[in-house]
Enzyme design. Structure first.
Site, PDB file in Angstrom:
ATOM      1  N   GLU A 106       0.863  -1.173   0.000  1.00  0.00           N
ATOM      2  CA  GLU A 106       0.000   0.000   0.000  1.00  0.00           C
ATOM      3  C   GLU A 106       0.900   1.223   0.000  1.00  0.00           C
ATOM      4  O   GLU A 106       1.987   1.207   0.590  1.00  0.00           O
ATOM      5  CB  GLU A 106      -0.906   0.053   1.242  1.00  0.00           C
ATOM      6  CG  GLU A 106      -1.986  -1.001   1.269  1.00  0.00           C
ATOM      7  CD  GLU A 106      -1.532  -2.322   1.849  1.00  0.00           C
ATOM      8  OE1 GLU A 106      -2.190  -3.342   1.560  1.00  0.00           O
ATOM      9  OE2 GLU A 106      -0.511  -2.359   2.566  1.00  0.00           O
ATOM     10  N   TYR A 114       7.764   2.143  -7.559  1.00  0.00           N
ATOM     11  CA  TYR A 114       6.995   0.908  -7.666  1.00  0.00           C
ATOM     12  C   TYR A 114       6.576   0.627  -9.104  1.00  0.00           C
ATOM     13  O   TYR A 114       6.686  -0.503  -9.575  1.00  0.00           O
ATOM     14  CB  TYR A 114       5.768   0.958  -6.752  1.00  0.00           C
ATOM     15  CG  TYR A 114       6.103   1.194  -5.294  1.00  0.00           C
ATOM     16  CD1 TYR A 114       7.265   0.689  -4.720  1.00  0.00           C
ATOM     17  CD2 TYR A 114       5.263   1.941  -4.489  1.00  0.00           C
ATOM     18  CE1 TYR A 114       7.581   0.919  -3.386  1.00  0.00           C
ATOM     19  CE2 TYR A 114       5.562   2.168  -3.145  1.00  0.00           C
ATOM     20  CZ  TYR A 114       6.727   1.645  -2.610  1.00  0.00           C
ATOM     21  OH  TYR A 114       7.024   1.870  -1.293  1.00  0.00           O
TER      22      TYR A 114
END
Length: 167
Positions: free
Chosen positions: A115, A127
């Site tokens: 998250e 990411y």
């Protein structure tokens, strides 16, 4: 520089190694310096106690980052990753994340999840550059100064990952 399989040279003088109980104070100090609503010392100690993959990045004798990951039911979950502000944008966070992902792959996990706050654009860029895709949103997941902040849920397939950073 040690040659243990648990050590990874991330940059010329940066080593990633297992977190120990004696590292927790430095990890908590780094966490408190980086986040408005940090994890407690007890949370980090619990992560060590239950056997999560807990690693620190050091430069000389200085702790400059850490990562925490859980594995189970075919999934790796990146729970926390932080690099000291003075060492960011040098590839250390990428190396820590790749190290954790490789550990998950070697452990037989097929997917990795994490998250991230939508406001953390630098982390999101990292990411996405590693192949994560957003697969959902957790409403009100994070504590924030004005109440709660959502979390973007990201996923990466680990199948075929060779475990470059781990034996």
């Amino acid at each position: 520089m040690a040659t243990s399989p648990e050590l990874l040279q991330a940059a010329p003088d940066v080593v990633i190694r297992p977190m120990t109980e004696t590292d927790v104070g430095g990890v908590v100090a780094l966490e408190r310096g980086a986040y408005q609503f940090p994890w407690s010392e007890g949370i980090f100690r619990d992560c060590l106690r239950v056997g999560y993959t807990c690693r620190v990045a050091t430069s000389g004798n200085r702790l400059i980052g850490y990562g925490v990951m859980s594995v189970g039911a075919g999934e790796a979950h990146i729970l926390n990753l932080c690099i000291d502000e003075g060492f960011r944008c040098q590839g250390i966070g990428r190396r820590m994340l790749e190290y954790l992902l490789d550990k998950g792959a070697v452990a037989g996990m097929s997917e990795a999840f994490l998250e991230v706050r939508p406001s953390n654009t630098a982390a999101i860029r990292l990411y996405l550059s590693l192949g994560f895709d957003q697969v959902g949103m957790r409403r009100g997941y994070y504590q924030a100064a004005g109440g709660r902040e959502d979390a973007a849920v990201l996923k990466l397939a680990l199948r075929g990952r060779r475990g470059r950073s781990t034996p």
